[in-house]
Design a protein around this motif. Structure first.
Motif, PDB file in Angstrom:
ATOM      1  N   SER A   1       1.042  -8.992  -1.530  1.00  0.00           N
ATOM      2  CA  SER A   1      -0.458  -9.224  -2.166  1.00  0.00           C
ATOM      3  C   SER A   1      -0.091  -8.719  -3.312  1.00  0.00           C
ATOM      4  O   SER A   1      -0.572  -7.100  -2.751  1.00  0.00           O
TER       5      SER A   1
ATOM      6  N   VAL B   1     -10.129  -1.775  -3.585  1.00  0.00           N
ATOM      7  CA  VAL B   1      -9.526  -2.614  -3.408  1.00  0.00           C
ATOM      8  C   VAL B   1      -9.192  -3.471  -1.937  1.00  0.00           C
ATOM      9  O   VAL B   1      -8.835  -2.939  -1.419  1.00  0.00           O
TER      10      VAL B   1
ATOM     11  N   THR C   1      -0.522  -0.833   2.455  1.00  0.00           N
ATOM     12  CA  THR C   1      -0.950  -0.855   1.088  1.00  0.00           C
ATOM     13  C   THR C   1       0.097   0.254   0.274  1.00  0.00           C
ATOM     14  O   THR C   1       0.408   1.689   0.591  1.00  0.00           O
TER      15      THR C   1
ATOM     16  N   SER D   1      -8.598   0.168  -0.061  1.00  0.00           N
ATOM     17  CA  SER D   1      -8.344   0.956  -0.892  1.00  0.00           C
ATOM     18  C   SER D   1      -9.833   1.480  -1.015  1.00  0.00           C
ATOM     19  O   SER D   1      -9.918   0.670  -1.354  1.00  0.00           O
TER      20      SER D   1
ATOM     21  N   ASP E   1      -0.298 -13.561  -3.184  1.00  0.00           N
ATOM     22  CA  ASP E   1      -1.629 -13.315  -3.276  1.00  0.00           C
ATOM     23  C   ASP E   1      -1.429 -12.532  -4.513  1.00  0.00           C
ATOM     24  O   ASP E   1      -1.202 -11.570  -4.724  1.00  0.00           O
TER      25      ASP E   1
ATOM     26  N   VAL F   1      -3.270 -14.290   3.298  1.00  0.00           N
ATOM     27  CA  VAL F   1      -3.359 -13.358   2.555  1.00  0.00           C
ATOM     28  C   VAL F   1      -4.354 -12.997   1.424  1.00  0.00           C
ATOM     29  O   VAL F   1      -3.567 -14.179   1.216  1.00  0.00           O
ATOM     30  N   ASP F   2      -4.832 -12.614   1.345  1.00  0.00           N
ATOM     31  CA  ASP F   2      -5.899 -12.586  -0.257  1.00  0.00           C
ATOM     32  C   ASP F   2      -6.192 -11.289  -0.165  1.00  0.00           C
ATOM     33  O   ASP F   2      -6.786 -10.119   0.831  1.00  0.00           O
ATOM     34  N   THR F   3      -6.416 -10.627  -1.551  1.00  0.00           N
ATOM     35  CA  THR F   3      -7.020  -9.275  -1.373  1.00  0.00           C
ATOM     36  C   THR F   3      -8.115  -9.854  -2.586  1.00  0.00           C
ATOM     37  O   THR F   3      -8.280 -10.482  -4.070  1.00  0.00           O
TER      38      THR F   3
ATOM     39  N   LEU G   1      -5.521  -8.944   9.824  1.00  0.00           N
ATOM     40  CA  LEU G   1      -5.157  -7.094   9.575  1.00  0.00           C
ATOM     41  C   LEU G   1      -6.322  -6.473   7.846  1.00  0.00           C
ATOM     42  O   LEU G   1      -6.322  -8.021   7.558  1.00  0.00           O
TER      43      LEU G   1
ATOM     44  N   THR H   1      -7.921  -5.936   0.843  1.00  0.00           N
ATOM     45  CA  THR H   1      -6.957  -7.074   1.474  1.00  0.00           C
ATOM     46  C   THR H   1      -6.767  -7.397   2.961  1.00  0.00           C
ATOM     47  O   THR H   1      -7.197  -6.699   3.258  1.00  0.00           O
TER      48      THR H   1
ATOM     49  N   ALA I   1      -5.025  -9.444   5.564  1.00  0.00           N
ATOM     50  CA  ALA I   1      -4.496 -10.871   6.139  1.00  0.00           C
ATOM     51  C   ALA I   1      -4.686 -11.571   7.459  1.00  0.00           C
ATOM     52  O   ALA I   1      -5.617 -10.445   8.403  1.00  0.00           O
TER      53      ALA I   1
ATOM     54  N   SER J   1      -7.021  -3.738   5.150  1.00  0.00           N
ATOM     55  CA  SER J   1      -5.660  -3.062   4.472  1.00  0.00           C
ATOM     56  C   SER J   1      -6.829  -2.596   2.898  1.00  0.00           C
ATOM     57  O   SER J   1      -7.738  -3.156   2.132  1.00  0.00           O
TER      58      SER J   1
ATOM     59  N   VAL K   1     -10.507  -6.984  -5.356  1.00  0.00           N
ATOM     60  CA  VAL K   1     -10.643  -5.600  -6.701  1.00  0.00           C
ATOM     61  C   VAL K   1     -11.465  -5.905  -6.618  1.00  0.00           C
ATOM     62  O   VAL K   1     -12.221  -6.878  -7.653  1.00  0.00           O
TER      63      VAL K   1
END
Lengths: 317, 317
Positions: B88, A128, B47, A90, B121, A45-47, A86, A130, A132, A88, A49
């Motif tokens: 994350s 943001v 999230t 925001s 993460d 998983v990585d986010t 997947l 994210t 996965a 996500s 921003v």
């Protein structure tokens, strides 16, 4: 027109993938997926921003690409075949003008690598993103950070530092945007999935460079409980990078730039030439050093030791 | 003391889990995991954003709990056994005072359900917490939103609306915090995993209520291409909720409150009594209506049709 959360995922992110291993994709409480027998699941998983991983106002296509690419790079570093993602999101608003190109950028990369988007979540908030990802690898062939042995040859793929120079150009206002090849390398870095596959069962250790070659090499050495001797005079500097920057600046970009998602890997000396030849069909790989028993990374130039510069990027430093 | 990103995941989130199916956990580019033969992988992501899903200043333990609970609830709604989670974290700072209790809240729930945290993460940014979970289910026994048939009995588990009343009390300043049972229901809702397991292969459709019973019922009906008749006079109202609010307000909390993560499910009429009896050993389940062929949700009270109130929560509405 602003859309409700309930529409967003189904409207923008429920394209069919043609993968028969997706028993149930976007639209239920969770996805139902079929893992092939005998293979291990690989998950990361990585986010991203806004303002940290991408600049405010960055093209949404590039953010969609990056959000998936950084994750696929983690799978490449394990030697895995990607399968599912997947998402996500925001977002401060739900405008079509951002979501449509974001989805296009994400799907362009997903389709190139046969990845199905199988679920997601959309909420209102700061921007943001994210992702996965999941993929497969035979457990015995997976590439790990641990496993490098003294005497192994240290390799880096491709042209590290180009992405950092692209970001630098954008920040400094020198770049013209996507028609600058360095900016394209920053915004649309290609995860080295084919190279990862080629290395499985052959490299003794591997990781993707996301925080800078030197800092990431230290992590690989620590995980393998070894050290390394890095030949500064053998670092690859691309023609474009050399054309745009002095030699010393090029070296800094190569040593401490992230975002190219090149693979850093080690190969036992007797297999190094074979790997080098096979990899050359995909992209250049460069011998940049050798693994040693003593912990730590030592740099040398033309055979003489030299202080190592640069450091990995640390979000909380 | 502020910590670097590189330390955060390993320092707070790399406890051993005892799960032998985790071949490689936190610390490499990705996790390596073993899916049992014959079972499908079930995967979901959710999230939480500060100010939207949790109040600024909320106890970090409760945020750690909620971030995992909302995801485990998705697995419960599929009838799945949970196995692994990825985390994350976007955080404005890396202070121990927040991270330590956050990790404690997350691990307390993870350990209760045998979930291993296998990767993550950490980035600097606004406070946004994303968790992805994975679990298993026999594909033929998975609970889906589609599958409800006319004549099926409609059930809701437990005591929906309590969490929304807890949040309402916190917002209005009426709550004393965690010693208020409604606030605890909001902050520490329990995903109905055992009920999900009991329902697999027996319920014709299921979902978890995250956006309100009425709105989520509409989604279940749409997915199943059916409608429903909802008996307002049979909605469960807990003793605590009834003690604190007028009947009409109670009904609104039950119909439109989320965050309890109760399960909404349908059972063929001839199996309804059996499911009801078996479920009672875990928690009360309530018959609140019946599935009909005609699309849409119709409400009735004491046998007379009535306008349905309330609506699902929509982040972008």
């Amino acid at each position: 027109m602003p859309l409700g959360e309930f529409d967003l995922i189904e409207r923008y992110f429920s394209r069919g993938s043609g993968r028969s291993d997706v028993l149930l994709g976007v639209g239920d409480d969770a996805a139902l997926l079929e893992v092939p027998a005998g293979r291990a699941l690989v998950a990361a998983v990585d986010t991203l921003v806004e303002g940290r991983h991408f600049l405010p106002g960055a093209p949404p296509e590039s953010i969609g690409h990056q959000a998936l690419a950084v994750n696929l790079s983690d799978l490449a570093a394990m030697g895995a075949d990607p399968a599912w993602a997947l998402l996500s999101l925001s977002l401060p608003d739900s405008g079509d003008a951002w979501l449509q190109p974001f989805a296009a950028g994400l799907y362009a990369l997903a389709e190139r690598h046969g990845v199905a988007l199988v679920g997601g979540d959309t909420v209102r908030g700061p921007r943001v993103v994210t992702v996965a990802v999941m993929g497969f690898v035979e457990p015995g062939l997976a590439l790990r950070r641990a496993g490098a042995q003294p005497g192994d040859v240290l390799f880096i793929s491709g042209w590290p530092g180009e992405a950092a120079a692209g970001l630098d150009a954008l920040r400094g206002g020198a770049a013209r945007g996507d028609d600058d090849p360095l900016v394209r390398r920053y915004r649309y870095a290609e995860p080295r999935l084919a190279l990862g596959r080629l290395l499985r069962g052959r490299a003794s250790a591997a990781m993707d460079v996301s925080d800078g070659l030197l800092g990431d090499l230290r992590k690989l050495c620590a995980a393998s409980a070894v050290g390394a001797r890095l030949a500064l005079d053998r670092l690859p500097v691309s023609t474009e990078l050399a054309r745009r920057h002095e030699a010393k600046a090029c070296e800094q970009f190569v040593l401490s730039g992230g975002d190219d998602y090149e693979l850093l890997f080690t190969v036992p000396a007797d297999r190094a030439a074979g790997v080098e030849n096979d990899a050359a069909r995909l992209l250049p790989v460069h011998r940049i050093g050798v693994i040693e028993a003593a912990a730590g990374v030592r740099c040398e130039r033309d055979g003489r030791e030299e202080q190592c510069g640069g450091a990995g990027y640390d979000h909380f430093a």
